[in-house]
Design a protein around this motif. Structure first.
Motif, PDB file in Angstrom:
ATOM      1  N   ARG A  91     -11.442  15.464 -64.595  1.00  0.00           N
ATOM      2  CA  ARG A  91     -12.233  14.059 -64.271  1.00  0.00           C
ATOM      3  C   ARG A  91     -12.048  13.038 -65.387  1.00  0.00           C
ATOM      4  NH1 ARG A  91     -16.082  18.099 -66.495  1.00  0.00           N
ATOM      5  NH2 ARG A  91     -17.348  17.389 -68.239  1.00  0.00           N
ATOM      6  N   GLN A  92     -11.850  13.450 -66.737  1.00  0.00           N
ATOM      7  CA  GLN A  92     -11.428  12.495 -67.579  1.00  0.00           C
ATOM      8  C   GLN A  92     -10.078  11.867 -67.230  1.00  0.00           C
ATOM      9  OE1 GLN A  92     -11.984  15.660 -70.520  1.00  0.00           O
ATOM     10  NE2 GLN A  92     -12.494  13.939 -71.957  1.00  0.00           N
ATOM     11  N   ARG A  93      -9.216  12.703 -66.660  1.00  0.00           N
ATOM     12  CA  ARG A  93      -7.845  12.007 -66.675  1.00  0.00           C
ATOM     13  C   ARG A  93      -7.884  11.024 -65.596  1.00  0.00           C
ATOM     14  NH1 ARG A  93      -4.388  13.020 -62.543  1.00  0.00           N
ATOM     15  NH2 ARG A  93      -5.658  14.593 -61.666  1.00  0.00           N
ATOM     16  N   VAL A  94      -8.861  11.308 -64.252  1.00  0.00           N
ATOM     17  CA  VAL A  94      -8.642  10.381 -63.199  1.00  0.00           C
ATOM     18  C   VAL A  94      -9.235   9.026 -63.853  1.00  0.00           C
ATOM     19  CG1 VAL A  94      -9.908   9.729 -61.227  1.00  0.00           C
ATOM     20  CG2 VAL A  94      -9.059  12.046 -61.592  1.00  0.00           C
ATOM     21  N   TYR A  95     -10.134   9.174 -64.589  1.00  0.00           N
ATOM     22  CA  TYR A  95     -10.790   7.776 -65.150  1.00  0.00           C
ATOM     23  C   TYR A  95      -9.727   6.802 -65.969  1.00  0.00           C
ATOM     24  CZ  TYR A  95     -12.688   4.366 -68.656  1.00  0.00           C
ATOM     25  OH  TYR A  95     -13.103   3.475 -69.379  1.00  0.00           O
ATOM     26  N   TYR A  96      -9.016   7.560 -66.833  1.00  0.00           N
ATOM     27  CA  TYR A  96      -7.925   6.938 -67.550  1.00  0.00           C
ATOM     28  C   TYR A  96      -6.726   6.173 -66.793  1.00  0.00           C
ATOM     29  CZ  TYR A  96     -10.320   8.300 -71.874  1.00  0.00           C
ATOM     30  OH  TYR A  96     -11.353   8.355 -73.154  1.00  0.00           O
ATOM     31  N   GLU A  97      -6.405   7.094 -65.568  1.00  0.00           N
ATOM     32  CA  GLU A  97      -5.406   6.607 -64.938  1.00  0.00           C
ATOM     33  C   GLU A  97      -5.844   5.327 -64.346  1.00  0.00           C
ATOM     34  OE1 GLU A  97      -4.675   9.795 -62.191  1.00  0.00           O
ATOM     35  OE2 GLU A  97      -3.133  10.654 -63.477  1.00  0.00           O
ATOM     36  N   MET A  98      -7.317   5.328 -63.665  1.00  0.00           N
ATOM     37  CA  MET A  98      -7.653   4.288 -62.975  1.00  0.00           C
ATOM     38  C   MET A  98      -7.865   2.998 -63.935  1.00  0.00           C
ATOM     39  SD  MET A  98     -10.505   5.746 -60.634  1.00  0.00           S
ATOM     40  CE  MET A  98     -11.419   4.421 -60.328  1.00  0.00           C
ATOM     41  N   ALA A  99      -8.085   3.177 -65.090  1.00  0.00           N
ATOM     42  CA  ALA A  99      -8.284   2.124 -66.100  1.00  0.00           C
ATOM     43  C   ALA A  99      -6.908   1.656 -66.480  1.00  0.00           C
ATOM     44  CB  ALA A  99      -8.923   2.638 -67.423  1.00  0.00           C
ATOM     45  N   LEU A 100      -5.896   2.435 -66.970  1.00  0.00           N
ATOM     46  CA  LEU A 100      -4.764   1.927 -66.917  1.00  0.00           C
ATOM     47  C   LEU A 100      -4.144   1.118 -65.884  1.00  0.00           C
ATOM     48  CD1 LEU A 100      -2.933   5.146 -68.651  1.00  0.00           C
ATOM     49  CD2 LEU A 100      -3.602   2.763 -69.543  1.00  0.00           C
ATOM     50  N   ARG A 101      -4.175   1.508 -64.703  1.00  0.00           N
ATOM     51  CA  ARG A 101      -3.773   0.505 -63.667  1.00  0.00           C
ATOM     52  C   ARG A 101      -4.491  -0.792 -63.415  1.00  0.00           C
ATOM     53  NH1 ARG A 101      -5.077   5.715 -60.659  1.00  0.00           N
ATOM     54  NH2 ARG A 101      -2.909   6.826 -60.686  1.00  0.00           N
ATOM     55  N   ASP A 102      -5.676  -0.690 -63.964  1.00  0.00           N
ATOM     56  CA  ASP A 102      -6.716  -1.957 -63.845  1.00  0.00           C
ATOM     57  C   ASP A 102      -6.176  -3.035 -64.951  1.00  0.00           C
ATOM     58  OD1 ASP A 102      -8.297  -0.992 -62.140  1.00  0.00           O
ATOM     59  OD2 ASP A 102      -9.989  -0.630 -63.486  1.00  0.00           O
ATOM     60  N   TYR A 103      -5.527  -2.416 -66.021  1.00  0.00           N
ATOM     61  CA  TYR A 103      -4.697  -3.404 -66.797  1.00  0.00           C
ATOM     62  C   TYR A 103      -3.279  -3.724 -66.755  1.00  0.00           C
ATOM     63  CZ  TYR A 103      -8.852  -3.219 -69.986  1.00  0.00           C
ATOM     64  OH  TYR A 103     -10.021  -3.377 -70.636  1.00  0.00           O
ATOM     65  N   GLY A 104      -2.728  -2.932 -65.625  1.00  0.00           N
ATOM     66  CA  GLY A 104      -1.596  -3.479 -65.053  1.00  0.00           C
ATOM     67  C   GLY A 104      -0.302  -2.480 -65.835  1.00  0.00           C
ATOM     68  N   ILE A 105      -0.697  -1.408 -66.194  1.00  0.00           N
ATOM     69  CA  ILE A 105      -0.055  -0.321 -67.000  1.00  0.00           C
ATOM     70  C   ILE A 105       0.448   0.521 -66.254  1.00  0.00           C
ATOM     71  CG2 ILE A 105       0.274   1.266 -68.841  1.00  0.00           C
ATOM     72  CD1 ILE A 105      -1.289  -0.764 -70.691  1.00  0.00           C
ATOM     73  N   PRO A 106       1.786   0.916 -65.952  1.00  0.00           N
ATOM     74  CA  PRO A 106       2.083   1.974 -64.961  1.00  0.00           C
ATOM     75  C   PRO A 106       1.978   3.341 -65.376  1.00  0.00           C
ATOM     76  CG  PRO A 106       4.167   1.140 -66.107  1.00  0.00           C
ATOM     77  CD  PRO A 106       2.928   0.406 -66.526  1.00  0.00           C
ATOM     78  N   VAL A 107       1.385   4.108 -64.498  1.00  0.00           N
ATOM     79  CA  VAL A 107       1.016   5.667 -64.742  1.00  0.00           C
ATOM     80  C   VAL A 107       2.189   6.280 -64.244  1.00  0.00           C
ATOM     81  CG1 VAL A 107      -0.545   7.134 -64.414  1.00  0.00           C
ATOM     82  CG2 VAL A 107      -1.221   5.080 -64.644  1.00  0.00           C
TER      83      VAL A 107
END
Length: 201
Positions: A91-107
């Motif tokens: 559940r933590q992983r999903v949060y960080y993936e979404m946050a990185l995308r919000d900042y325009g960083i590829p996941v």
């Protein structure tokens, strides 16, 4: 068996402290050789000490991580794939993936729109050169130049231990092993992340 060619000495120094509860004859002291993945990158020669970053909330924490990724990427000519955010629970992983995308960083593993295939069918190209966000379990056997180890807090890392005294001891031993795995995924620089307030806790 004690020579390690993956991580810089200061990362291994922290790793060696994790099992000081073991009897001396059962301990393994890792010694650093030149990391195989360094390719002469100066970040490895700096042998940075692991850092602990404290943030008031997840937004502040993410801003620090994003700024650090961008700075290190440019300053040391690193690719996105050289960075990882490790977490204890999915559940933590999903949060960080979404946050990185919000900042325009590829996941790593993201799809990046439709492309035409030779068969005429449409599909999606997959980003294989993005920042890795994964659980510590999934990271076993992998290495990254820079690791941000998130969720250092009771009931996250280490996870909550319940049951009898013996059961709690076994669970804590497993948490210690997982922590060791997370720490030793870092080749050149390790950041431990503590957040005072999290939305899921």
């Amino acid at each position: 068996l004690e020579w390690n060619y993956r991580s810089v000495p200061n990362v291994l120094h922290l790793a060696n402290k994790i099992f000081t509860n073991k009897p001396v004859h059962l301990r393994k002291t890792l010694r650093a050789g030149t990391p195989r993945g360094s390719g002469g990158n100066p970040l490895y020669r700096e042998n940075r000490k692991p850092e602990v970053w404290t943030s008031e909330n997840p937004v502040e924490e993410m801003m620090k991580v994003v700024a650090s990724i961008k700075e290190l990427r440019l300053g040391y000519d690193l690719e996105w794939k050289n960075f990882a955010i490790l977490v204890r629970y999915n559940r933590q992983r999903v949060y960080y993936e979404m946050a990185l995308r919000d900042y325009g960083i590829p996941v790593f593993g993201d799809s990046v729109g439709e492309v035409g295939l030779e068969s005429g069918e449409s599909g999606e190209a997959v980003v294989e050169n993005g920042v890795h966000v994964e659980t510590v379990h999934a990271s076993k056997g992998l290495q990254y130049a820079v690791v941000y180890y998130a969720g250092l807090a009771e009931k996250l890392t280490p996870g909550e231990c319940t049951g009898t005294r013996e059961q709690r001891k076994r669970q804590l031993d497993e948490e210690r092993r997982l922590y060791y795995v997370g720490v030793t995924r870092a080749e050149a620089f390790l950041v431990l992340l503590y957040c005072k307030q999290r939305y899921w806790k």
